[in-house]
Design a protein around this motif. Sequence first.
Motif, mmCIF file in Angstrom:
data_model
loop_
_atom_site.group_PDB
_atom_site.id
_atom_site.type_symbol
_atom_site.label_atom_id
_atom_site.label_comp_id
_atom_site.label_asym_id
_atom_site.label_seq_id
_atom_site.Cartn_x
_atom_site.Cartn_y
_atom_site.Cartn_z
ATOM 1 N N LYS A 90 0.872 -1.176 0.000
ATOM 2 C CA LYS A 90 0.000 0.000 0.000
ATOM 3 C C LYS A 90 0.905 1.221 0.000
ATOM 4 O O LYS A 90 1.998 1.193 0.575
ATOM 5 N N SER A 91 0.438 2.281 -0.603
ATOM 6 C CA SER A 91 1.176 3.537 -0.514
ATOM 7 C C SER A 91 0.185 4.685 -0.530
ATOM 8 O O SER A 91 -0.940 4.550 -1.029
ATOM 9 N N ARG A 92 0.622 5.789 0.038
ATOM 10 C CA ARG A 92 -0.208 6.993 -0.001
ATOM 11 C C ARG A 92 0.707 8.205 -0.027
ATOM 12 O O ARG A 92 1.785 8.212 0.583
ATOM 13 N N GLN A 93 0.269 9.184 -0.747
ATOM 14 C CA GLN A 93 1.032 10.417 -0.899
ATOM 15 C C GLN A 93 0.665 11.354 0.239
ATOM 16 O O GLN A 93 -0.515 11.532 0.536
ATOM 17 N N GLU A 94 1.654 11.950 0.862
ATOM 18 C CA GLU A 94 1.423 12.946 1.907
ATOM 19 C C GLU A 94 1.935 14.286 1.402
ATOM 20 O O GLU A 94 3.059 14.372 0.909
ATOM 21 N N THR A 126 6.019 9.991 0.055
ATOM 22 C CA THR A 126 5.193 8.798 -0.096
ATOM 23 C C THR A 126 5.411 7.886 1.092
ATOM 24 O O THR A 126 6.540 7.529 1.416
ATOM 25 N N GLN A 127 4.329 7.563 1.758
ATOM 26 C CA GLN A 127 4.338 6.635 2.883
ATOM 27 C C GLN A 127 3.946 5.280 2.332
ATOM 28 O O GLN A 127 2.902 5.151 1.690
ATOM 29 N N SER A 149 5.973 -0.096 7.787
ATOM 30 C CA SER A 149 5.545 1.184 7.217
ATOM 31 C C SER A 149 6.663 2.194 7.352
ATOM 32 O O SER A 149 7.358 2.227 8.368
#
Length: 182
Positions: A90-94, A126-127, A149
């Motif tokens: 999984k990844s998410r942009q911060e 990116t986390q 993470s």
Amino acid sequence: MKKIILKTIPLIALLLFVFSCTSVRVVSDYDKSVNFDSYKTFAFFKTGIDKAEISDLDKRRILRAIETEMLAKGFTKSENPDVLVSIFTKSRQEVNVWNNGFGPYGYGWGWSPFYWNSFNNVSASTQGSLYIDLIDTEKKELIWQGKGSGYLTSSSNIEKKEARIKEFVAEIMKAYPPEGRP
């Protein structure tokens, strides 16, 4: 005003350094009824790995790192394994926006052309999360899951990318087998 700026610059530099060196945060979960000593062989669960939404190059990097860790833990790669290894990502942009300006303060009396001295800074990172699942082949049940993470490198430097992947996998696999469990 200058004193405040001079005091905050080292603090900002320190925070940037700390956040850029943030390591991988790991959590794991497992089935308490499992005797982990009974597992000696492993193979990769292709069906699960194919679903991971990352490039094939990164998949291979992750799988090589997992294989290295499993072999170091005494496992043997096998066509008839005790456990299957699967991954999920999984990844998410911060995006962080902060204002380090002076706000509505002018210099001296009356009108100042510097009335709104504000400076907006924007940073994006990116986390990412990597899940490593171990599945009992006989029972067809998940027996252990590790999740790491942390911030991902956006560098085009392949060596840095591989080092970060190895760090993620090594940190996650430190949690296997669960402490106090055989």
